[in-house]
Design a protein around this motif. Structure first.
Motif, PDB file in Angstrom:
ATOM      1  N   ASP A 280      20.720  68.549  59.264  1.00 27.60           N
ATOM      2  CA  ASP A 280      19.902  67.409  58.843  1.00 27.60           C
ATOM      3  C   ASP A 280      19.828  67.311  57.324  1.00 27.60           C
ATOM      4  OD1 ASP A 280      19.274  66.660  61.459  1.00 27.60           O
ATOM      5  OD2 ASP A 280      17.619  68.090  61.573  1.00 27.60           O
ATOM      6  N   CYS A 281      19.882  66.061  56.839  1.00 29.07           N
ATOM      7  CA  CYS A 281      19.751  65.776  55.411  1.00 29.07           C
ATOM      8  C   CYS A 281      18.580  64.808  55.250  1.00 29.07           C
ATOM      9  CB  CYS A 281      21.035  65.156  54.860  1.00 29.07           C
ATOM     10  SG  CYS A 281      22.504  66.167  55.166  1.00 29.07           S
ATOM     11  N   ILE A 282      17.484  65.292  54.690  1.00 36.83           N
ATOM     12  CA  ILE A 282      16.247  64.525  54.621  1.00 36.83           C
ATOM     13  C   ILE A 282      15.884  64.289  53.153  1.00 36.83           C
ATOM     14  CG2 ILE A 282      13.782  64.494  55.217  1.00 36.83           C
ATOM     15  CD1 ILE A 282      14.536  66.532  57.487  1.00 36.83           C
ATOM     16  N   MET A 283      15.594  63.038  52.808  1.00 37.08           N
ATOM     17  CA  MET A 283      15.140  62.716  51.461  1.00 37.08           C
ATOM     18  C   MET A 283      13.743  62.120  51.528  1.00 37.08           C
ATOM     19  SD  MET A 283      16.495  60.189  48.419  1.00 37.08           S
ATOM     20  CE  MET A 283      18.145  60.172  48.997  1.00 37.08           C
ATOM     21  N   TYR A 284      12.837  62.655  50.710  1.00 39.22           N
ATOM     22  CA  TYR A 284      11.494  62.097  50.594  1.00 39.22           C
ATOM     23  C   TYR A 284      11.467  61.150  49.407  1.00 39.22           C
ATOM     24  CZ  TYR A 284       9.750  65.303  54.121  1.00 39.22           C
ATOM     25  OH  TYR A 284       9.525  65.952  55.307  1.00 39.22           O
ATOM     26  N   TYR A 285      11.042  59.916  49.663  1.00 44.91           N
ATOM     27  CA  TYR A 285      11.140  58.855  48.653  1.00 44.91           C
ATOM     28  C   TYR A 285       9.775  58.294  48.294  1.00 44.91           C
ATOM     29  CZ  TYR A 285      11.869  54.168  46.760  1.00 44.91           C
ATOM     30  OH  TYR A 285      11.815  53.041  45.985  1.00 44.91           O
ATOM     31  N   SER A 286       9.540  58.149  46.992  1.00 46.90           N
ATOM     32  CA  SER A 286       8.374  57.404  46.520  1.00 46.90           C
ATOM     33  C   SER A 286       8.767  56.631  45.269  1.00 46.90           C
ATOM     34  CB  SER A 286       7.197  58.342  46.197  1.00 46.90           C
ATOM     35  OG  SER A 286       7.407  59.016  44.973  1.00 46.90           O
ATOM     36  N   MET A 287       8.180  55.465  45.097  1.00 40.00           N
ATOM     37  CA  MET A 287       8.458  54.663  43.914  1.00 40.00           C
ATOM     38  C   MET A 287       8.003  55.392  42.652  1.00 40.00           C
ATOM     39  SD  MET A 287       9.807  52.018  42.653  1.00 40.00           S
ATOM     40  CE  MET A 287      10.140  50.969  44.080  1.00 40.00           C
ATOM     41  N   ARG A 288       6.951  56.209  42.772  1.00 36.76           N
ATOM     42  CA  ARG A 288       6.473  56.961  41.608  1.00 36.76           C
ATOM     43  C   ARG A 288       7.574  57.883  41.079  1.00 36.76           C
ATOM     44  NH1 ARG A 288       1.187  60.522  42.279  1.00 36.76           N
ATOM     45  NH2 ARG A 288       0.207  58.480  42.079  1.00 36.76           N
ATOM     46  N   ASP A 289       8.269  58.584  41.972  1.00 41.10           N
ATOM     47  CA  ASP A 289       9.361  59.463  41.541  1.00 41.10           C
ATOM     48  C   ASP A 289      10.458  58.660  40.846  1.00 41.10           C
ATOM     49  OD1 ASP A 289       8.127  61.702  42.484  1.00 41.10           O
ATOM     50  OD2 ASP A 289       9.324  61.875  44.314  1.00 41.10           O
ATOM     51  N   ALA A 290      10.758  57.477  41.390  1.00 40.64           N
ATOM     52  CA  ALA A 290      11.810  56.645  40.802  1.00 40.64           C
ATOM     53  C   ALA A 290      11.424  56.241  39.383  1.00 40.64           C
ATOM     54  CB  ALA A 290      12.050  55.404  41.661  1.00 40.64           C
ATOM     55  N   ARG A 291      10.150  55.858  39.201  1.00 40.00           N
ATOM     56  CA  ARG A 291       9.713  55.455  37.865  1.00 40.00           C
ATOM     57  C   ARG A 291       9.692  56.636  36.900  1.00 40.00           C
ATOM     58  NH1 ARG A 291       6.268  51.860  40.523  1.00 40.00           N
ATOM     59  NH2 ARG A 291       4.545  53.313  40.447  1.00 40.00           N
ATOM     60  N   THR A 292       9.321  57.813  37.405  1.00 42.20           N
ATOM     61  CA  THR A 292       9.320  59.012  36.557  1.00 42.20           C
ATOM     62  C   THR A 292      10.727  59.320  36.066  1.00 42.20           C
ATOM     63  OG1 THR A 292       7.415  59.947  37.737  1.00 42.20           O
ATOM     64  CG2 THR A 292       8.790  61.485  36.485  1.00 42.20           C
ATOM     65  N   LEU A 293      11.702  59.284  36.977  1.00 43.73           N
ATOM     66  CA  LEU A 293      13.089  59.548  36.592  1.00 43.73           C
ATOM     67  C   LEU A 293      13.599  58.494  35.615  1.00 43.73           C
ATOM     68  CD1 LEU A 293      14.686  60.675  39.978  1.00 43.73           C
ATOM     69  CD2 LEU A 293      14.379  62.064  37.928  1.00 43.73           C
ATOM     70  N   GLN A 294      13.240  57.239  35.853  1.00 41.47           N
ATOM     71  CA  GLN A 294      13.676  56.176  34.942  1.00 41.47           C
ATOM     72  C   GLN A 294      13.103  56.415  33.543  1.00 41.47           C
ATOM     73  OE1 GLN A 294      13.621  52.142  36.395  1.00 41.47           O
ATOM     74  NE2 GLN A 294      13.043  51.332  34.399  1.00 41.47           N
ATOM     75  N   GLY A 295      11.844  56.834  33.488  1.00 49.73           N
ATOM     76  CA  GLY A 295      11.230  57.131  32.197  1.00 49.73           C
ATOM     77  C   GLY A 295      11.929  58.276  31.476  1.00 49.73           C
ATOM     78  N   MET A 296      12.334  59.296  32.236  1.00 51.77           N
ATOM     79  CA  MET A 296      13.047  60.430  31.642  1.00 51.77           C
ATOM     80  C   MET A 296      14.390  59.983  31.066  1.00 51.77           C
ATOM     81  SD  MET A 296      12.192  63.288  34.576  1.00 51.77           S
ATOM     82  CE  MET A 296      13.347  64.508  33.955  1.00 51.77           C
ATOM     83  N   ILE A 297      15.070  59.087  31.782  1.00 52.43           N
ATOM     84  CA  ILE A 297      16.360  58.577  31.298  1.00 52.43           C
ATOM     85  C   ILE A 297      16.160  57.786  30.006  1.00 52.43           C
ATOM     86  CG2 ILE A 297      18.244  56.961  31.790  1.00 52.43           C
ATOM     87  CD1 ILE A 297      17.869  57.747  34.799  1.00 52.43           C
ATOM     88  N   LEU A 298      15.154  56.915  30.001  1.00 52.91           N
ATOM     89  CA  LEU A 298      14.931  56.046  28.842  1.00 52.91           C
ATOM     90  C   LEU A 298      14.458  56.829  27.614  1.00 52.91           C
ATOM     91  CD1 LEU A 298      13.264  52.974  30.621  1.00 52.91           C
ATOM     92  CD2 LEU A 298      15.634  53.208  29.830  1.00 52.91           C
ATOM     93  N   ARG A 299      13.832  57.999  27.855  1.00 50.11           N
ATOM     94  CA  ARG A 299      13.365  58.827  26.733  1.00 50.11           C
ATOM     95  C   ARG A 299      14.415  59.839  26.271  1.00 50.11           C
ATOM     96  NH1 ARG A 299       8.773  58.875  30.011  1.00 50.11           N
ATOM     97  NH2 ARG A 299       9.277  60.977  30.752  1.00 50.11           N
ATOM     98  N   ASP A 300      15.523  59.926  26.991  1.00 49.54           N
ATOM     99  CA  ASP A 300      16.550  60.922  26.686  1.00 49.54           C
ATOM    100  C   ASP A 300      17.242  60.596  25.355  1.00 49.54           C
ATOM    101  OD1 ASP A 300      18.703  62.679  26.591  1.00 49.54           O
ATOM    102  OD2 ASP A 300      19.127  62.524  28.728  1.00 49.54           O
ATOM    103  N   LYS A 301      17.027  61.432  24.360  1.00 51.26           N
ATOM    104  CA  LYS A 301      17.580  61.178  23.026  1.00 51.26           C
ATOM    105  C   LYS A 301      19.081  61.443  22.957  1.00 51.26           C
ATOM    106  CE  LYS A 301      13.197  62.098  20.712  1.00 51.26           C
ATOM    107  NZ  LYS A 301      12.451  62.966  19.762  1.00 51.26           N
ATOM    108  N   GLU A 302      19.631  62.096  24.002  1.00 56.11           N
ATOM    109  CA  GLU A 302      21.066  62.375  24.034  1.00 56.11           C
ATOM    110  C   GLU A 302      21.880  61.148  24.464  1.00 56.11           C
ATOM    111  OE1 GLU A 302      22.499  65.401  23.220  1.00 56.11           O
ATOM    112  OE2 GLU A 302      20.480  65.936  22.539  1.00 56.11           O
ATOM    113  N   LEU A 303      21.191  60.147  25.016  1.00 57.03           N
ATOM    114  CA  LEU A 303      21.891  58.968  25.544  1.00 57.03           C
ATOM    115  C   LEU A 303      21.695  57.766  24.635  1.00 57.03           C
ATOM    116  CD1 LEU A 303      20.832  59.208  29.323  1.00 57.03           C
ATOM    117  CD2 LEU A 303      23.007  59.930  28.332  1.00 57.03           C
ATOM    118  N   ASP A 304      22.766  57.020  24.385  1.00 57.57           N
ATOM    119  CA  ASP A 304      22.616  55.768  23.648  1.00 57.57           C
ATOM    120  C   ASP A 304      22.183  54.670  24.623  1.00 57.57           C
ATOM    121  OD1 ASP A 304      24.873  54.951  25.062  1.00 57.57           O
ATOM    122  OD2 ASP A 304      26.241  55.301  23.387  1.00 57.57           O
ATOM    123  N   ARG A 305      21.981  53.459  24.091  1.00 54.54           N
ATOM    124  CA  ARG A 305      21.437  52.369  24.908  1.00 54.54           C
ATOM    125  C   ARG A 305      22.352  52.048  26.102  1.00 54.54           C
ATOM    126  NH1 ARG A 305      19.720  46.369  22.565  1.00 54.54           N
ATOM    127  NH2 ARG A 305      19.205  45.445  24.586  1.00 54.54           N
TER     128      ARG A 305
END
Length: 624
Positions: free
Chosen positions: A335-360
């Protein structure tokens, strides 16, 4: 000689699909690209030819591998088969390194495992390779986990890009690149960045028929749910729980241990000795469950993993596929089970947008990949297997899933409504047709179609496109399903384009069947689902049976109305997740207190009650 080594050294009766062809190609001196799912038998494609002396080139096979734990596991199994193999890495003692290096430089090893950083940083290693080559004892160079060479791959390693050194210095020495996760643009990156010369390409189906895929809503009690699931369904069975951080790994392992589960954690912040102890304990079944970051499991050959749980969203579908692929390598049900919440998605998006190693540009690409994961989670209609395989450019018929995913099983509880979406489909296809060289991804085209006015859309003038906003009346999920259908049926397709930085990106273009819709009268009919049964088991806020669920036939219409309200007011912010919208459609709350208690509701979303209040009142009046 190949068959002799297969039987006598590896003790195998026959080859799997494409293994022999890949082996013959590298022994003939050709560059080879091997794309096989986890457990498909990639390692044999280079380990066996390393023992064959009758190839165009022979001697030592150099294997570039990203993780010390992966190297240790591979070398351990090779030594058990009496194969002369070793690894050179910074964690070895000085005396160990000297002994291995002496064997390496003198050509006494059949396989030597090196990290990409070792190739970049060690002049001593490069000199040894040059010496082997001069003595005609360099057989081939193998790049394992080759997706690490692509910044769009899920585990990019900068030093992998420097591996083009091999083809620059030794153009006649064959290279082999292997990975379990590469869609078309990652594959282009690998070929480009390694300088492979017209490689022979061998690919197996990505379908792992023994794996069951499921997405569940993530609640505050998720760890307790997992503990109960393990103790009820997976008693004394092996599993992996993927967490997003070191702290999450440690806390989850501690809490599961309170339920009597033999578990431990694994992450990059641990010492090498501790990581090795945990890995060995898990492989010998002293530890049942590992709570790990994505650093764990790559290439580890443990066949009896019965479950892989994602406690948090993966950042992209490549990572998700590879991590789930560590389950069921023995071919038995897992079995492959993923637990999903919009909060986690927004947290990850925030981490990506704050990542200084990545350009726009890179941030935008990584956010798009994350949105593909959220679309996968929120699509409760299409076969999970079909969705993942389409991402890897593989056509899959839903009936072949055999109810090995939650959506195919839940389909029994829904009525199918075949909706004519031809008018919307024509508008989408025409939108793509009018782009005039403007490269847009699937996600970006969806945004234009739903009428978004992000800075990129406005700056590109796409808000003036005649088809901008033509899908604004459709809920976000229906737009996503429309694009999914158009891609699957060949009305649209994704084209990989190499950019100036040397990386490929997938852009949306017209597919070979586009004119079937535009000029030949082809109708586009898409199945949508609505619940067959009432949900009387859902408790009301007062604790009694929820009488509001007596009219399930209105759910689909109510959900669409609420989604439309959400879209009209939210545009580029999120007022509610799809889970919340569905619960809202079911319960039709009339007070802010009731609204705040909806499934998936988060504190920062409770302010939007007034946006929904009017349509909720109208729907409640219609139902009553």
């Amino acid at each position: 000689e190949v068959y002799s080594v297969l039987r006598n050294t590896f003790k195998l009766p026959s080859f799997r699909e494409n293994q022999l062809e890949a082996i013959n190609a590298t022994l003939s001196g050709e560059d080879v690209f091997v794309l096989m799912p986890t457990g498909g038998g990639k390692s044999l494609c280079y380990q066996l030819p390393a023992l064959v002396k009758s190839g165009i080139t022979s001697g030592t096979t150099i294997v570039i591998s990203p993780l010390i734990s992966l190297m240790q596991d591979q070398v351990h199994h090779l030594l058990q088969n009496q194969i002369k193999a070793a690894m050179i890495n910074s964690k070895s003692s000085a005396s160990q390194r000297k002994q291995t290096f002496d064997l390496f430089v003198n050509g006494f090893l059949d396989l030597v495992y090196l990290s990409p950083e070792m190739i970049s940083a060690s002049g001593m290693v490069r000199n040894a390779i040059a010496a082997l080559h001069k003595k005609k004892m360099l057989a081939r160079v193998v790049v394992d986990e080759a997706h690490c060479v692509s910044s769009w791959g899920h585990d990019f390693r900068p030093d992998y890009k420097a591996l083009s050194y091999f083809k620059t210095e030794y153009p006649e020495i064959p290279m082999m690149a292997l990975t379990a996760t590469a869609n078309e643009h990652v594959r282009m990156d690998i070929i480009h960045n390694l300088n492979l010369k017209h490689p022979k390409f061998f690919k197996q189906s990505f379908n792992r028929s023994n794996l069951f895929y499921e997405v569940l809503p993530k609640k505050k009690t998720v760890v307790e749910e997992i503990a109960q699931l393990i103790n009820r369904k997976y008693k004394n069975m092996t599993g992996i729980i993927y967490c997003h951080s070191k702290n999450s790994c440690e806390q989850t392992a501690t809490r599961l241990a309170d339920y009597g589960i033999k578990c431990d954690f694994y992450h990059a912040g641990m010492t090498q000795d501790d990581r090795q102890r945990v890995q060995l304990g898990w492989q010998t079944n002293e530890i049942q469950v590992i709570c790990a970051t994505i650093a764990f499991g790559m290439g580890i050959d443990k066949p009896d993993v019965r479950f892989v749980i994602h406690l948090t969203l993966p950042r992209n579908l490549e990572g998700y596929y590879q991590e789930t692929g560590r389950a069921g390598r023995d071919g038995k049900h897992s079995d492959c089970i993923m637990y999903y919440s919009m909060r986690d998605a927004r947290t990850l998006q925030g981490m990506i947008l704050r990542d200084k190693e990545l350009d726009r540009f890179n941030k935008e690409q990584h956010v798009n990949k994350l949105r593909q994961v959220t679309q996968y989670c929120e699509n409760t209609t299409d076969c999970r297997r079909q969705q993942v395989l389409q991402y890897f450019n593989e056509t899959f018929n839903r009936k072949d899933c055999h109810k090995q995913c939650d959506n195919c099983i839940n389909g029994e509880n829904f009525e199918v409504e075949h909706r004519d979406m031809t008018a919307f489909a024509k508008n989408v296809i025409n939108l793509v047709k009018t782009l005039n060289g403007e490269n847009l991804t699937v996600i970006q085209c969806q945004d234009v179609f739903r009428g978004s006015k992000t800075a990129k859309i406005v700056n590109s003038g796409l808000h003036l496109n005649e088809y901008h906003g033509n899908g604004r009346e459709l809920p976000k999920m229906e737009i996503e399903r429309l694009f999914f259908h158009l891609l699957r049926e060949g009305f649209l397709e994704e084209k990989s384009v190499m950019n100036a930085a040397g990386f490929a990106t997938n852009y949306l273009v017209l597919g070979p069947k586009a004119n079937d819709v535009l000029s030949r009268g082809k109708k586009v009919v898409i199945p949508f689902t609505r619940s067959k049964t009432t949900r009387l088991e859902t408790p009301s806020l007062s604790g009694t049976a929820n009488k509001e669920n007596k009219a399930p036939q209105f759910l689909s219409a109510k959900h669409r109305s609420l989604c439309s309200t959400h879209l009209n007011h939210s545009r580029d912010s999120t007022m509610a997740s799809d889970t919340t919208l569905k619960d809202m459609a079911m319960k039709l709350p009339t007070t802010k207190t009731e609204y705040e208690r909806l499934d998936g509701m988060e504190k920062n979303q409770t302010q939007y009650f007034q946006k929904f209040e009017r349509v909720l009142g109208a729907l409640r009046q219609e139902r009553d």
